[in-house]
Design an enzyme around this catalytic site. Structure first.
Site, PDB file in Angstrom:
ATOM      1  CB  THR A  45      -0.905   0.004   1.247  1.00  0.00           C
ATOM      2  OG1 THR A  45      -1.600  -1.237   1.310  1.00  0.00           O
ATOM      3  CG2 THR A  45      -1.903   1.150   1.185  1.00  0.00           C
ATOM      4  CE  LYS A  70      -4.858  -1.624   1.441  1.00  0.00           C
ATOM      5  NZ  LYS A  70      -5.540  -2.599   2.273  1.00  0.00           N
ATOM      6  CE  LYS A 114       2.004   1.929   4.746  1.00  0.00           C
ATOM      7  NZ  LYS A 114       1.323   1.049   3.808  1.00  0.00           N
TER       8      LYS A 114
HETATM    9  P1  NAP Z   1       5.733  -5.941   7.558  1.00  0.00           P
HETATM   10  O1  NAP Z   1       5.487  -7.290   8.122  1.00  0.00           O
HETATM   11  O2  NAP Z   1       6.105  -4.844   8.453  1.00  0.00           O
HETATM   12  O3  NAP Z   1       6.848  -6.091   6.411  1.00  0.00           O
HETATM   13  C1  NAP Z   1       7.403  -4.959   5.826  1.00  0.00           C
HETATM   14  C2  NAP Z   1       8.437  -5.400   4.810  1.00  0.00           C
HETATM   15  O4  NAP Z   1       9.023  -4.237   4.210  1.00  0.00           O
HETATM   16  C3  NAP Z   1       9.582  -6.217   5.383  1.00  0.00           C
HETATM   17  O5  NAP Z   1       9.939  -7.178   4.425  1.00  0.00           O
HETATM   18  C4  NAP Z   1      10.674  -5.165   5.549  1.00  0.00           C
HETATM   19  O6  NAP Z   1      11.978  -5.698   5.548  1.00  0.00           O
HETATM   20  C5  NAP Z   1      10.451  -4.359   4.293  1.00  0.00           C
HETATM   21  N1  NAP Z   1      11.065  -3.040   4.331  1.00  0.00           N
HETATM   22  C6  NAP Z   1      10.732  -1.985   5.125  1.00  0.00           C
HETATM   23  N2  NAP Z   1      11.506  -0.912   4.840  1.00  0.00           N
HETATM   24  C7  NAP Z   1      12.362  -1.313   3.855  1.00  0.00           C
HETATM   25  C8  NAP Z   1      13.379  -0.666   3.127  1.00  0.00           C
HETATM   26  N3  NAP Z   1      13.694   0.620   3.337  1.00  0.00           N
HETATM   27  N4  NAP Z   1      14.042  -1.382   2.190  1.00  0.00           N
HETATM   28  C9  NAP Z   1      13.745  -2.674   1.962  1.00  0.00           C
HETATM   29  N5  NAP Z   1      12.772  -3.342   2.603  1.00  0.00           N
HETATM   30  C10 NAP Z   1      12.085  -2.665   3.539  1.00  0.00           C
HETATM   31  O7  NAP Z   1       4.463  -5.418   6.717  1.00  0.00           O
HETATM   32  P2  NAP Z   1       3.259  -6.229   6.056  1.00  0.00           P
HETATM   33  O8  NAP Z   1       2.144  -6.303   7.021  1.00  0.00           O
HETATM   34  O9  NAP Z   1       3.783  -7.449   5.392  1.00  0.00           O
HETATM   35  O10 NAP Z   1       2.794  -5.142   4.966  1.00  0.00           O
HETATM   36  C11 NAP Z   1       3.447  -5.012   3.710  1.00  0.00           C
HETATM   37  C12 NAP Z   1       2.632  -4.031   2.863  1.00  0.00           C
HETATM   38  O11 NAP Z   1       1.294  -4.524   2.700  1.00  0.00           O
HETATM   39  C13 NAP Z   1       2.461  -2.638   3.492  1.00  0.00           C
HETATM   40  O12 NAP Z   1       2.443  -1.665   2.478  1.00  0.00           O
HETATM   41  C14 NAP Z   1       1.092  -2.718   4.168  1.00  0.00           C
HETATM   42  O13 NAP Z   1       0.499  -1.450   4.328  1.00  0.00           O
HETATM   43  C15 NAP Z   1       0.350  -3.589   3.187  1.00  0.00           C
HETATM   44  N6  NAP Z   1      -0.780  -4.337   3.747  1.00  0.00           N
HETATM   45  C16 NAP Z   1      -0.669  -4.914   4.984  1.00  0.00           C
HETATM   46  C17 NAP Z   1      -1.750  -5.607   5.491  1.00  0.00           C
HETATM   47  C18 NAP Z   1      -1.712  -6.245   6.852  1.00  0.00           C
HETATM   48  O14 NAP Z   1      -2.803  -6.478   7.403  1.00  0.00           O
HETATM   49  N7  NAP Z   1      -0.572  -6.555   7.432  1.00  0.00           N
HETATM   50  C19 NAP Z   1      -2.918  -5.734   4.747  1.00  0.00           C
HETATM   51  C20 NAP Z   1      -2.986  -5.163   3.469  1.00  0.00           C
HETATM   52  C21 NAP Z   1      -1.890  -4.464   2.986  1.00  0.00           C
HETATM   53  P3  NAP Z   1      12.731  -6.060   6.946  1.00  0.00           P
HETATM   54  O15 NAP Z   1      12.203  -7.414   7.331  1.00  0.00           O
HETATM   55  O16 NAP Z   1      14.158  -6.048   6.608  1.00  0.00           O
HETATM   56  O17 NAP Z   1      12.348  -4.989   7.940  1.00  0.00           O
END
Ligand code: NAP
Length: 284
Positions: free
Chosen positions: A91, A167, A235
């Site tokens: 997102t 979204k 965010k």
């Molecule tokens: P998450 O578990 O916090 O994972 C975030 C990922 O981004 C990790 O792989 C992290 O790597 C990487 N990352 C962060 N900063 C970075 C950088 N500067 N360079 C390279 N990699 C970086 O988040 P998530 O829940 O999987 O969400 C991922 C996306 O999907 C987000 O945009 C979120 O808004 C969206 N989303 C989430 C949900 C939900 O319910 N969780 C639902 C729909 C959409 P590291 O492991 O090295 O930190």
């Protein structure tokens, strides 16, 4: 199909695992390699670099925290996608999506705007809703991937950014639900009423909301295992507020919810589930 998954966080890990279990050849990369390593048990090839992961793939998925992370990872690779269609599923909002799509086009590749609705559990069950917009041939290429990670794909047309706009609309609704639920529970607690009783009364009838039954018990029990981390919800609130400002739309409820999430984040709840937004209204 050979698929790259860049980002092995809560969502990316579940998606990579499901794609491998469905028989696709999956290459995963994560900035912190240790988080991707458990995926090897499901047949995912864990790569040292993003460039290595995307090589000779049919589809490249990004599932990273925010627009800055996607830019940091994909900026240097925009010219190296070759024939791989980039499915941008994080997102990141409308503006970053448009910027990255233009960069991809200049590199001669195709990007599909494909954010998802659904959290950790639907991601693990392959039950996400995938919103898509972008070039039709790119969306067609990605369809087998979407059929695995999701149970529903909603096509929103050819214009990149439409899916990311929708979204933001959906997450504005989600955040309003979280804030409304938090304030209802805080009021029940303040009046000396049983907040479980409130959840029970709305279990059925026109005010019933499954999301309240999911997040309400976490708020009451003050236990927040992350499905959707609060820092990511905040965010998204900021992305929606910025998009609304550009469109000349006032969102006072979202402004208030963002302030509450900011306060909960500053109190140390950023990595907790978004349900921890309620802590902004409680004594530390
Ligand atoms: P998450 O578990 O916090 O994972 C975030 C990922 O981004 C990790 O792989 C992290 O790597 C990487 N990352 C962060 N900063 C970075 C950088 N500067 N360079 C390279 N990699 C970086 O988040 P998530 O829940 O999987 O969400 C991922 C996306 O999907 C987000 O945009 C979120 O808004 C969206 N989303 C989430 C949900 C939900 O319910 N969780 C639902 C729909 C959409 P590291 O492991 O090295 O930190």
């Amino acid at each position: 199909m050979r698929v790259a998954v860049l980002g092995a966080g809560i969502m990316g890990s579940a998606m990579a695992r499901n794609l491998a279990r469905a028989g696709h050849e999956v290459r995963a990369w994560n900035r912190t390699r240790a988080k991707a390593e458990p995926l090897a048990a499901d047949g995912v090839i864990v790569c040292d670099t993003a460039a290595e992961a995307i090589r000779d793939t049919a589809v490249t998925i990004t599932m990273l925290a925010d627009g800055g992370a996607v830019q940091a990872v994909m900026g240097p690779l925009a010219g190296e996608l070759g024939d791989s269609v980039w499915s941008q599923m994080s997102t990141i909002g409308v503006e970053a999506t448009a910027r990255l799509a233009a960069l991809t086009e200049r590199g001669g590749a195709t990007m599909v705007d494909a954010p998802v609705l659904g959290t950790k559990e639907p991601a693990e069950a392959g039950q996400l809703t995938v919103l898509t917009s972008g070039p039709p041939e790119g969306r067609e290429r990605c369809r087998p991937v979407y059929d695995v990670v999701g149970s529903r794909t909603v096509d929103l047309g050819d214009a990149i950014g439409t899916a990311s706009g929708m979204k933001l609309v959906l997450n504005t609704w989600l955040i309003a639900l979280v804030e409304g639920l938090a304030e209802s529970i805080l009021l029940a607690e303040g009046l000396g009423l049983d907040p479980e009783g409130f959840l029970d009364i709305i279990r059925e009838g026109p005010l019933s909301v499954p999301y309240a039954q999911l997040k309400g018990p976490l708020m009451i029990g003050r236990h927040y295992p992350p499905s959707f981390p609060l820092r990511l919800a905040r965010k998204d609130a900021v992305l929606a507020i910025d998009a609304a400002a550009d469109a000349g739309v006032d969102l006072p409820l979202l402004d208030a919810a963002e302030r509450q999430m900011r306060s909960a984040d500053q109190a140390g709840h950023g990595d907790d589930d978004v349900a921890a937004a309620i802590e902004a209204g409680r004594d530390p």
